[in-house]
Design an enzyme around this catalytic site. Structure first.
Site, PDB file in Angstrom:
ATOM      1  N   ALA A   8       0.803  -1.229   0.000  1.00 26.82           N
ATOM      2  CA  ALA A   8       0.000   0.000   0.000  1.00 26.82           C
ATOM      3  C   ALA A   8       0.832   1.274   0.000  1.00 26.82           C
ATOM      4  O   ALA A   8       0.308   2.358  -0.261  1.00 26.82           O
ATOM      5  CB  ALA A   8      -0.947  -0.003   1.207  1.00 26.82           C
ATOM      6  N   ARG A  11       4.053   3.223  -5.337  1.00 23.23           N
ATOM      7  CA  ARG A  11       3.457   4.210  -6.258  1.00 23.23           C
ATOM      8  C   ARG A  11       2.049   3.769  -6.648  1.00 23.23           C
ATOM      9  O   ARG A  11       1.104   4.548  -6.603  1.00 23.23           O
ATOM     10  CB  ARG A  11       4.338   4.347  -7.518  1.00 23.23           C
ATOM     11  CG  ARG A  11       5.543   5.236  -7.344  1.00 23.23           C
ATOM     12  CD  ARG A  11       6.409   5.228  -8.602  1.00 23.23           C
ATOM     13  NE  ARG A  11       7.092   3.959  -8.725  1.00 23.23           N
ATOM     14  CZ  ARG A  11       8.320   3.713  -8.264  1.00 23.23           C
ATOM     15  NH1 ARG A  11       9.014   4.682  -7.701  1.00 23.23           N
ATOM     16  NH2 ARG A  11       8.869   2.525  -8.395  1.00 23.23           N
ATOM     17  N   MET A  12       1.907   2.483  -7.020  1.00 21.52           N
ATOM     18  CA  MET A  12       0.583   1.976  -7.395  1.00 21.52           C
ATOM     19  C   MET A  12      -0.299   1.756  -6.166  1.00 21.52           C
ATOM     20  O   MET A  12      -1.500   2.003  -6.205  1.00 21.52           O
ATOM     21  CB  MET A  12       0.723   0.669  -8.188  1.00 21.52           C
ATOM     22  CG  MET A  12       1.076   0.861  -9.647  1.00 21.52           C
ATOM     23  SD  MET A  12      -0.108   1.927 -10.499  1.00 21.52           S
ATOM     24  CE  MET A  12      -1.619   0.998 -10.286  1.00 21.52           C
ATOM     25  N   HIS A 154       9.965   4.005 -19.611  1.00 27.31           N
ATOM     26  CA  HIS A 154       9.392   4.150 -18.273  1.00 27.31           C
ATOM     27  C   HIS A 154      10.320   4.995 -17.395  1.00 27.31           C
ATOM     28  O   HIS A 154      11.495   5.162 -17.708  1.00 27.31           O
ATOM     29  CB  HIS A 154       9.201   2.790 -17.597  1.00 27.31           C
ATOM     30  CG  HIS A 154       7.987   2.049 -18.074  1.00 27.31           C
ATOM     31  ND1 HIS A 154       8.002   1.264 -19.194  1.00 27.31           N
ATOM     32  CD2 HIS A 154       6.717   1.994 -17.587  1.00 27.31           C
ATOM     33  CE1 HIS A 154       6.796   0.750 -19.380  1.00 27.31           C
ATOM     34  NE2 HIS A 154       5.994   1.168 -18.422  1.00 27.31           N
ATOM     35  N   LYS A 158      11.903   2.002 -12.413  1.00 30.41           N
ATOM     36  CA  LYS A 158      11.393   0.681 -12.836  1.00 30.41           C
ATOM     37  C   LYS A 158      12.522  -0.343 -12.800  1.00 30.41           C
ATOM     38  O   LYS A 158      13.628  -0.079 -13.251  1.00 30.41           O
ATOM     39  CB  LYS A 158      10.788   0.778 -14.237  1.00 30.41           C
ATOM     40  CG  LYS A 158      10.134  -0.520 -14.668  1.00 30.41           C
ATOM     41  CD  LYS A 158       9.139  -0.317 -15.780  1.00 30.41           C
ATOM     42  CE  LYS A 158       8.525  -1.629 -16.213  1.00 30.41           C
ATOM     43  NZ  LYS A 158       7.716  -2.227 -15.140  1.00 30.41           N
ATOM     44  N   GLY A 164       6.561  -5.392 -18.596  1.00 28.80           N
ATOM     45  CA  GLY A 164       5.567  -6.461 -18.754  1.00 28.80           C
ATOM     46  C   GLY A 164       4.610  -6.140 -19.899  1.00 28.80           C
ATOM     47  O   GLY A 164       4.181  -7.032 -20.638  1.00 28.80           O
TER      48      GLY A 164
HETATM   49  P1  NAD Z   1       6.846   0.495  -5.952  1.00 26.56           P
HETATM   50  O1  NAD Z   1       8.229   0.009  -5.710  1.00 26.56           O
HETATM   51  O2  NAD Z   1       6.547   1.963  -5.846  1.00 26.56           O
HETATM   52  O3  NAD Z   1       5.815  -0.262  -4.964  1.00 26.56           O
HETATM   53  C1  NAD Z   1       5.911  -1.597  -4.579  1.00 26.56           C
HETATM   54  C2  NAD Z   1       5.418  -1.678  -3.148  1.00 26.56           C
HETATM   55  O4  NAD Z   1       5.324  -3.052  -2.786  1.00 26.56           O
HETATM   56  C3  NAD Z   1       6.400  -1.004  -2.160  1.00 26.56           C
HETATM   57  O5  NAD Z   1       5.679  -0.217  -1.227  1.00 26.56           O
HETATM   58  C4  NAD Z   1       7.064  -2.198  -1.478  1.00 26.56           C
HETATM   59  O6  NAD Z   1       7.512  -1.911  -0.168  1.00 26.56           O
HETATM   60  C5  NAD Z   1       5.902  -3.187  -1.503  1.00 26.56           C
HETATM   61  N1  NAD Z   1       6.308  -4.579  -1.247  1.00 26.56           N
HETATM   62  C6  NAD Z   1       7.423  -5.235  -1.653  1.00 26.56           C
HETATM   63  N2  NAD Z   1       7.458  -6.482  -1.124  1.00 26.56           N
HETATM   64  C7  NAD Z   1       6.326  -6.597  -0.381  1.00 26.56           C
HETATM   65  C8  NAD Z   1       5.809  -7.633   0.430  1.00 26.56           C
HETATM   66  N3  NAD Z   1       6.437  -8.796   0.575  1.00 26.56           N
HETATM   67  N4  NAD Z   1       4.611  -7.428   1.057  1.00 26.56           N
HETATM   68  C9  NAD Z   1       3.957  -6.254   0.935  1.00 26.56           C
HETATM   69  N5  NAD Z   1       4.430  -5.225   0.199  1.00 26.56           N
HETATM   70  C10 NAD Z   1       5.593  -5.399  -0.453  1.00 26.56           C
HETATM   71  O7  NAD Z   1       6.451  -0.052  -7.396  1.00 26.56           O
HETATM   72  P2  NAD Z   1       5.218   0.367  -8.336  1.00 26.56           P
HETATM   73  O8  NAD Z   1       5.670   1.385  -9.343  1.00 26.56           O
HETATM   74  O9  NAD Z   1       4.005   0.655  -7.510  1.00 26.56           O
HETATM   75  O10 NAD Z   1       5.019  -0.994  -9.138  1.00 26.56           O
HETATM   76  C11 NAD Z   1       4.767  -2.229  -8.481  1.00 26.56           C
HETATM   77  C12 NAD Z   1       4.630  -3.333  -9.507  1.00 26.56           C
HETATM   78  O11 NAD Z   1       3.469  -3.086 -10.325  1.00 26.56           O
HETATM   79  C13 NAD Z   1       5.812  -3.431 -10.490  1.00 26.56           C
HETATM   80  O12 NAD Z   1       6.020  -4.796 -10.819  1.00 26.56           O
HETATM   81  C14 NAD Z   1       5.301  -2.661 -11.711  1.00 26.56           C
HETATM   82  O13 NAD Z   1       5.939  -3.032 -12.919  1.00 26.56           O
HETATM   83  C15 NAD Z   1       3.855  -3.084 -11.702  1.00 26.56           C
HETATM   84  N6  NAD Z   1       2.935  -2.203 -12.426  1.00 26.56           N
HETATM   85  C16 NAD Z   1       1.963  -2.832 -13.137  1.00 26.56           C
HETATM   86  C17 NAD Z   1       1.003  -2.091 -13.787  1.00 26.56           C
HETATM   87  C18 NAD Z   1      -0.135  -2.815 -14.478  1.00 26.56           C
HETATM   88  O14 NAD Z   1      -1.040  -2.161 -15.023  1.00 26.56           O
HETATM   89  N7  NAD Z   1      -0.147  -4.159 -14.443  1.00 26.56           N
HETATM   90  C19 NAD Z   1       1.048  -0.690 -13.753  1.00 26.56           C
HETATM   91  C20 NAD Z   1       2.057  -0.067 -13.000  1.00 26.56           C
HETATM   92  C21 NAD Z   1       3.009  -0.842 -12.328  1.00 26.56           C
END
Ligand code: NAD
Length: 280
Positions: A8, A11-12, A154, A158, A164
């Site tokens: 939570a 970024r997402m 990106h 990233k 993906g």
């Molecule tokens: P980010 O690094 O900002 O956020 C990831 C979060 O997950 C962090 O807060 C981290 O501490 C947490 N995390 C890591 N391990 C964890 C665990 N074991 N338990 C709970 N939380 C944990 O990254 P982001 O930019 O938010 O992207 C996250 C993922 O989503 C990446 O793989 C990204 O490529 C993907 N993404 C997918 C889409 C889509 O539409 N499918 C869009 C954007 C990003």
């Protein structure tokens, strides 16, 4: 619907917390982040900029997943594998957005999907879902006189490459051509590479600044180029799609679904070939 956001503080994750609060028919029932994260103990709504929710971000996902109808997971591959197992045990649907998953990581999603609905998409935007279908159609129509290159850019944070989404677009092109993606994929070119082999699907990756996500699929032939592209300018489009997917899982049978299912665009032929791809 009770929705848990794992990761939570990401970024997402923050976008998802805000999107759930703004969407009718669901509420945030729990929020987690990784062990040792500075976000532990904080209110996810405050981090997301929407004010207090009365919840605290916790480390152990098991108790909140046990009470959830759906879990939205944009974290890391190892975390998503663990969350998939917990969702299957608890009977909670999973919406997985994490990219960079290996084949064995994905296997954990397929295992969980024997018990629960799992939505798994490399990109939750409506525009990219449509683009993927257009790319498959273009590749089927144009044939292998047209060289296919996927270009993506990106933000600098990233961690996986190609994205993906770029891989999903390349796989759609391979499906259109009825070829095995992994056999024609070329993600790295450096040094004296020789001429481009016919039939290759190439990838080029750019990283920098705060770019949310840009993808072009280029079909290049002698005399013309067709370019199909998409630019995301706000992460909100992914969060909105993921929350829509979570609501859609209500009452669905166990199985793996993607955004084509959620949007009612399912191409049966594409699904059959994906299954074949999965088995090599
Ligand atoms: P980010 O690094 O900002 O956020 C990831 C979060 O997950 C962090 O807060 C981290 O501490 C947490 N995390 C890591 N391990 C964890 C665990 N074991 N338990 C709970 N939380 C944990 O990254 P982001 O930019 O938010 O992207 C996250 C993922 O989503 C990446 O793989 C990204 O490529 C993907 N993404 C997918 C889409 C889509 O539409 N499918 C869009 C954007 C990003």
């Amino acid at each position: 619907m009770n929705i848990v956001v794992v990761g939570a503080d990401g970024r997402m994750g923050r976008m998802l917390v805000a999107e759930i609060a703004a969407t009718e028919g669901c509420r945030l029932s729990g929020a987690t982040d990784r062990e040792g994260s500075p976000a532990i103990g904080q209110d996810p709504g405050v981090l997301a900029g929407i004010g207090e929710t009365g919840l605290k971000i916790i480390e152990d996902p098991a108790p909140v997943i046990a009470q959830a109808d759906a879990v939205i997971d944009f974290t890391s591959p190892a975390a998503t594998v663990n969350h998939a197992r917990l969702c299957a045990q608890a009977g909670a649907a999973l919406v997985a957005g994490t990219t960079g998953m290996s084949h064995s990581d994905e296997e954990a999603l397929y295992l969980a999907a024997r018990h629960i609905p799992v939505v798994y998409a490399a990109n939750y935007s409506v525009g990219i879902t449509l683009l993927t279908n257009l790319v498959q159609k273009a590749a089927a129509t144009l044939g292998d006189d047209y060289d296919i290159e996927v270009l993506e850019m990106h933000h600098r944070h990233k961690v996986d490459a190609p994205s993906g989404t770029a891989l999903a677009l390349g796989k759609a092109a391979a499906r259109g051509r009825k070829v095995n993606h992994d056999a024609v994929k070329q993600a790295v070119r450096d040094g004296h590479t020789g001429a481009r082999p016919k039939g290759e699907i190439g990838y080029a990756t750019l990283r920098g600044g705060d770019v949310v996500g840009e993808h072009d699929v280029i079909f290049a032939a002698e005399g013309e180029r067709l370019i199909l592209g998409h630019k995301a300018s706000a992460r909100r489009v992914f969060a909105a799609g993921a929350v829509r997917a979570a609501l859609w899982t209500k009452g669905k049978h166990p199985g793996v679904y993607d955004m084509n299912d959620v949007l009612g665009l399912k191409d049966h032929e594409a699904e059959v070939i994906t299954e074949a791809e999965r088995h090599g």
